[in-house]
Design a protein around this motif. Structure first.
Motif, mmCIF file in Angstrom:
data_model
loop_
_atom_site.group_PDB
_atom_site.id
_atom_site.type_symbol
_atom_site.label_atom_id
_atom_site.label_comp_id
_atom_site.label_asym_id
_atom_site.label_seq_id
_atom_site.Cartn_x
_atom_site.Cartn_y
_atom_site.Cartn_z
ATOM 1 N N UNK A 1 0.837 -1.202 0.000
ATOM 2 C CA UNK A 1 0.000 0.000 0.000
ATOM 3 C C UNK A 1 0.874 1.255 0.000
ATOM 4 N N UNK A 2 1.912 1.268 0.836
ATOM 5 C CA UNK A 2 2.813 2.423 0.882
ATOM 6 C C UNK A 2 3.602 2.575 -0.412
ATOM 7 N N UNK A 3 3.975 1.459 -1.037
ATOM 8 C CA UNK A 3 4.646 1.541 -2.337
ATOM 9 C C UNK A 3 3.732 2.188 -3.366
ATOM 10 N N UNK A 4 2.476 1.773 -3.380
ATOM 11 C CA UNK A 4 1.513 2.354 -4.315
ATOM 12 C C UNK A 4 1.317 3.838 -4.070
ATOM 13 N N UNK A 5 1.206 4.216 -2.795
ATOM 14 C CA UNK A 5 1.038 5.635 -2.456
ATOM 15 C C UNK A 5 2.288 6.429 -2.825
ATOM 16 N N UNK A 6 3.453 5.829 -2.625
ATOM 17 C CA UNK A 6 4.709 6.506 -2.984
ATOM 18 C C UNK A 6 4.814 6.691 -4.490
ATOM 19 N N UNK A 7 4.459 5.655 -5.234
ATOM 20 C CA UNK A 7 4.503 5.756 -6.700
ATOM 21 C C UNK A 7 3.576 6.863 -7.193
ATOM 22 N N UNK A 8 2.376 6.910 -6.641
ATOM 23 C CA UNK A 8 1.421 7.974 -7.003
ATOM 24 C C UNK A 8 2.006 9.342 -6.665
ATOM 25 N N UNK A 9 2.563 9.472 -5.472
ATOM 26 C CA UNK A 9 3.137 10.741 -5.025
ATOM 27 C C UNK A 9 4.301 11.156 -5.918
ATOM 28 N N UNK A 10 5.182 10.210 -6.230
ATOM 29 C CA UNK A 10 6.332 10.513 -7.092
ATOM 30 C C UNK A 10 5.876 10.975 -8.475
ATOM 31 N N UNK A 11 4.900 10.284 -9.036
ATOM 32 C CA UNK A 11 4.413 10.651 -10.363
ATOM 33 C C UNK A 11 3.804 12.045 -10.383
ATOM 34 N N UNK A 12 3.025 12.361 -9.368
ATOM 35 C CA UNK A 12 2.329 13.653 -9.334
ATOM 36 C C UNK A 12 3.235 14.798 -8.882
ATOM 37 N N UNK A 13 4.055 14.541 -7.882
ATOM 38 C CA UNK A 13 4.829 15.606 -7.249
ATOM 39 C C UNK A 13 6.189 15.836 -7.902
ATOM 40 N N UNK A 14 6.794 14.782 -8.415
ATOM 41 C CA UNK A 14 8.146 14.886 -8.962
ATOM 42 C C UNK A 14 8.155 14.728 -10.485
ATOM 43 N N UNK A 15 7.648 13.631 -10.985
ATOM 44 C CA UNK A 15 7.760 13.330 -12.416
ATOM 45 C C UNK A 15 6.961 14.308 -13.279
ATOM 46 N N UNK A 16 5.751 14.641 -12.905
ATOM 47 C CA UNK A 16 4.939 15.544 -13.741
ATOM 48 C C UNK A 16 5.617 16.904 -13.952
ATOM 49 N N UNK A 17 6.097 17.579 -12.901
ATOM 50 C CA UNK A 17 6.798 18.853 -13.134
ATOM 51 C C UNK A 17 8.108 18.693 -13.910
ATOM 52 N N UNK A 18 8.823 17.593 -13.666
ATOM 53 C CA UNK A 18 10.061 17.367 -14.405
ATOM 54 C C UNK A 18 9.777 17.092 -15.885
ATOM 55 N N UNK A 19 8.693 16.423 -16.160
ATOM 56 C CA UNK A 19 8.317 16.160 -17.551
ATOM 57 C C UNK A 19 8.011 17.469 -18.270
ATOM 58 N N UNK A 20 7.422 18.415 -17.568
ATOM 59 C CA UNK A 20 7.171 19.737 -18.170
ATOM 60 C C UNK A 20 8.490 20.410 -18.552
ATOM 61 N N UNK A 21 9.513 20.290 -17.704
ATOM 62 C CA UNK A 21 10.838 20.847 -18.023
ATOM 63 C C UNK A 21 11.421 20.101 -19.219
ATOM 64 N N UNK A 22 11.338 18.789 -19.189
ATOM 65 C CA UNK A 22 11.852 17.943 -20.271
ATOM 66 C C UNK A 22 11.213 18.317 -21.611
ATOM 67 N N UNK A 23 9.920 18.600 -21.596
ATOM 68 C CA UNK A 23 9.195 18.907 -22.832
ATOM 69 C C UNK A 23 9.348 20.361 -23.273
ATOM 70 N N UNK A 24 9.942 21.192 -22.426
ATOM 71 C CA UNK A 24 10.140 22.607 -22.757
ATOM 72 C C UNK A 24 11.387 22.744 -23.625
#
Length: 195
Positions: free
Chosen positions: A55-78
């Motif tokens: 359960x914590x792994x799933x919550x961490x994966x969700x958190x990482x995707x939303x909090x870290x990966x999504x903003x970094x992807x915006x930089x990557x795509x800029x």
């Protein structure tokens, strides 16, 4: 009134897990607490997740995707950022996101730090997503890099002190920002030689 367990999704459970962690912290959060938040039995949670660790792994994966990966992807795509500025902005954004989380989302950051120690596969996937994006930035930039994937990994791990949760205790240092800039200058002069 109990929720219909047939319609309860993993996403709802993970969102409730985040809410529960924010309220109680990782040490005091149990599967039963998450179930209470959703007004279901703890057995319902176990139908979706085999253990608290999963359960914590799933919550961490969700958190990482939303909090870290999504903003970094915006930089990557800029594509307006060029050369080492693009890569530097990517790394600085990673650093800022981790610091902000450590200070403003303490419970979720603690969850992430704990899972980092226990769920190697999840963290490896997370790191690979970031280094793959960094490698693509290197490929489209004016770097002299015969092995962009290796260079991306090297830069990521060279900057670990500034973004890995095990170093969070160092982030309050008054010299930490200058230390990053000093390191980045070395990277630009060395590994990021322009063609």
């Amino acid at each position: 009134m109990k929720k219909n367990i047939e319609t309860l999704s993993k996403e709802q459970i993970l969102t409730a897990t985040e809410e529960t962690l924010r309220r109680f912290g990782i040490a005091k959060t149990s599967v039963t607490d998450v179930a209470k938040t959703l007004n279901v039995s703890h057995g319902t949670i176990y139908r979706h997740f085999k253990s608290k660790a999963e359960l914590l792994e799933g919550a961490t994966e969700k958190w990482l995707n939303e909090t870290i990966i999504a903003p970094l992807t915006a930089i990557y795509e800029d594509h307006s950022l060029k050369g080492s500025d693009s890569l530097k902005t990517y790394i600085q954004t990673l650093i800022e996101l981790k610091r902000s989380s450590a200070y403003h989302e303490k419970e979720l950051f603690e969850m992430y730090a704990k899972v980092t120690e226990e769920a190697g596969n999840l963290i490896e996937q997370h790191v690979n997503r970031m280094t793959n994006q960094m490698s693509e930035i290197i490929k489209r930039s004016d770097f002299q890099a015969s092995a962009p994937d290796r260079l991306a990994h090297s830069i990521f791990f060279a900057t670990t002190r500034f973004h890995h949760p095990s170093h969070a205790y160092e982030w309050d240092s008054p010299t930490i920002d200058q230390e990053f800039l000093d390191l980045w200058e070395l990277l630009e002069k060395g590994f990021l030689n322009k063609k």
